[in-house]
Scaffold this motif. Structure first.
Motif, PDB file in Angstrom:
ATOM      1  N   TYR A  77       0.788  -1.096   0.065  1.00  0.00           N
ATOM      2  CA  TYR A  77       0.058   0.176  -0.191  1.00  0.00           C
ATOM      3  C   TYR A  77       0.997   1.348  -0.184  1.00  0.00           C
ATOM      4  O   TYR A  77       0.248   2.596   0.143  1.00  0.00           O
ATOM      5  CB  TYR A  77      -0.832   0.068   1.207  1.00  0.00           C
ATOM      6  N   GLU A  87      -5.810   2.691   1.385  1.00  0.00           N
ATOM      7  CA  GLU A  87      -6.083   1.469   1.230  1.00  0.00           C
ATOM      8  C   GLU A  87      -6.505   1.536  -0.298  1.00  0.00           C
ATOM      9  O   GLU A  87      -6.055   0.551  -1.053  1.00  0.00           O
ATOM     10  CB  GLU A  87      -7.662   1.198   1.868  1.00  0.00           C
ATOM     11  N   GLU A 115      -3.659  -0.156  -3.096  1.00  0.00           N
ATOM     12  CA  GLU A 115      -3.452  -1.671  -2.941  1.00  0.00           C
ATOM     13  C   GLU A 115      -3.070  -2.344  -4.233  1.00  0.00           C
ATOM     14  O   GLU A 115      -3.576  -2.067  -5.226  1.00  0.00           O
ATOM     15  CB  GLU A 115      -4.766  -2.426  -2.174  1.00  0.00           C
ATOM     16  N   ARG A 145       0.226  -4.507   5.498  1.00  0.00           N
ATOM     17  CA  ARG A 145      -0.615  -3.573   5.632  1.00  0.00           C
ATOM     18  C   ARG A 145      -0.100  -2.073   5.740  1.00  0.00           C
ATOM     19  O   ARG A 145      -0.296  -0.932   5.062  1.00  0.00           O
ATOM     20  CB  ARG A 145      -1.781  -3.375   6.478  1.00  0.00           C
ATOM     21  N   ALA A 174     -10.697  -3.697   9.032  1.00  0.00           N
ATOM     22  CA  ALA A 174      -9.687  -4.764   8.758  1.00  0.00           C
ATOM     23  C   ALA A 174     -10.057  -6.118   9.641  1.00  0.00           C
ATOM     24  O   ALA A 174     -10.501  -5.978  10.895  1.00  0.00           O
ATOM     25  CB  ALA A 174      -8.193  -4.093   9.101  1.00  0.00           C
TER      26      ALA A 174
END
Length: 387
Positions: free
Chosen positions: A135, A143, A146, A300, A376
């Motif tokens: 990311y 987000e 991605e 992440r 998440a």
């Protein structure tokens, strides 16, 4: 991303409708079906030997990146001949998965005690071709960034530690060799645009100094004691690496027996990971995993430094193989640890189910569900506790 797991745990839960005697027999038969004893014949001749065990559980999983994955999670438990009660059980976990997209994952994070614990041999062995999501760098990556990249990885990291004059303190050193190759990235996406150092492959080769303090009475599912592992590694081009950098890590845990009657445990963990120098892309600190910050996808958030902690309450029921856990945690990644701020911490929480596969070794099958911020969430299935 959601993960869905089917395993032996489903068979275990289906036994709940049986009466106590039937249930006990069925569960023991099921455990024995998935347990192998490599030295059974030798133990029959010499009862002083430790009965080695190889315990496995099948796993079926699904995720959008991998499609369906099939494999096994296993633990090899053993002691060297001549080891008595003063030597804790050596633990060599093995995880193997293969997906319908022709991806695979083979991993072992081992901890081996020699006789009378004069030496501890620990480390990691990993070989995989698996996708990872990215990311962007930093702890505020959106987000919407991605993207997915695929790569092959081979990691070999043995560490040899010698017992000191203190019973549970070990000092030593090791080597770490981490190779990333055959990288595939999405054209035009962030990695392709920024092309960080080592994005298309790298080799990390170096040596590590290590300290270990481990007073846990049981390695697989600790009920008391302290655990501290500290390593500092230096990586060089002169020994075959592609980058020159430093990597420092620590893992501190404490286990408190809060309810002796039911063996309820409060487990606490804090970890740190810090990199400096010409860092290859694969060696940055990745936030989220099945062990800590459960609920976040691995990677992440990515940056040079990582700090995270968690607290887990493990509820055990007397004369029952079933247990429950609840956990909360917090952490973040930073370009410099001096950037740490409490108000920017990312939090997670979750709960899990435990089933004791082997009472003599206190070995559990764990099924966890974790949630993080901004929706998440993930499921996790494994043998032995997260920490």
């Amino acid at each position: 991303m959601k993960y869905f797991y089917l395993s032996v745990i489903l068979i275990i839960l289906s036994c709940s409708s049986l009466n106590a005697q039937e249930k006990k027999g069925t569960i023991e038969d099921l455990k024995e079906f998935f347990t192998f004893y490599p030295n059974r014949k030798a133990v029959e001749k010499d009862s002083s030997l430790y009965l080695q065990k190889f315990i496995a559980a099948p796993v079926i999983s699904y995720s959008p990146e991998t499609s369906f994955a099939f494999g096994t999670g296993a633990k090899y438990l053993f002691k060297f001949n001549g080891s008595g009660e003063e030597t804790r059980t050596s633990n060599m976990p093995i995880t193997l998965q293969y997906t319908l997209n022709n991806q695979f994952f083979l991993y072992s994070g081992f901890e081996v005690f020699t006789n009378q614990e004069k030496w501890v041999i620990e480390g990691n062995l990993l070989f995989q071709n698996y996708p990872r999501l990215y990311y962007g760098m930093g702890n505020n990556s959106p987000e919407s960034n991605e993207e997915q990249y695929n790569y092959y990885q081979f990691l070999f990291e043995p560490i040899f530690l010698k017992q000191t004059s203190l019973r549970y303190l070990f000092l030593g050193a090791g080597v770490r060799y981490n190779v990333i190759y055959d990288v595939e990235i999405e054209p035009g996406k962030l990695i392709d645009q920024t092309r960080p150092s080592g994005y298309d492959g790298s080799t990390s080769a170096g040596v590590e100094a290590a300290l270990l303090y481990d007073s846990r009475s049981n390695i697989l599912n600790a009920q008391d004691g302290w655990y501290l592992e500290f390593t500092h590694g230096k990586y060089f081009e002169a020994v075959g690496g592609t980058h020159k950098f430093n990597l420092t890590r620590f893992d501190l845990r404490h286990y408190i027996d809060v309810s002796p009657n039911n063996l309820d445990i409060l487990a606490i963990q804090t970890i740190g990971r810090f990199t400096r120098g010409d860092i290859p892309f694969s060696e940055f600190s990745f936030f989220g995993s099945s062990e800590i910050m459960r609920g976040y996808r691995e990677g992440r958030y990515v940056d040079r430094d990582l700090l995270a902690g968690q607290i887990e309450y493990r509820k055990n029921f007397k004369d029952s193989r079933i247990g429950l856990v609840a956990f909360v945690g917090g952490g973040d990644v930073y370009n410099n640890i001096s950037d740490f701020q409490f108000d920017s911490l990312k939090f997670n929480y979750g709960a899990g189910l435990r089933f004791m596969l082997d009472k003599s070794e206190n070995l559990n099958l764990r099924f966890d569900y974790g949630r993080g911020q901004n929706g998440a969430s993930s499921f996790y299935l494994s043998i032995a506790e997260a920490f």
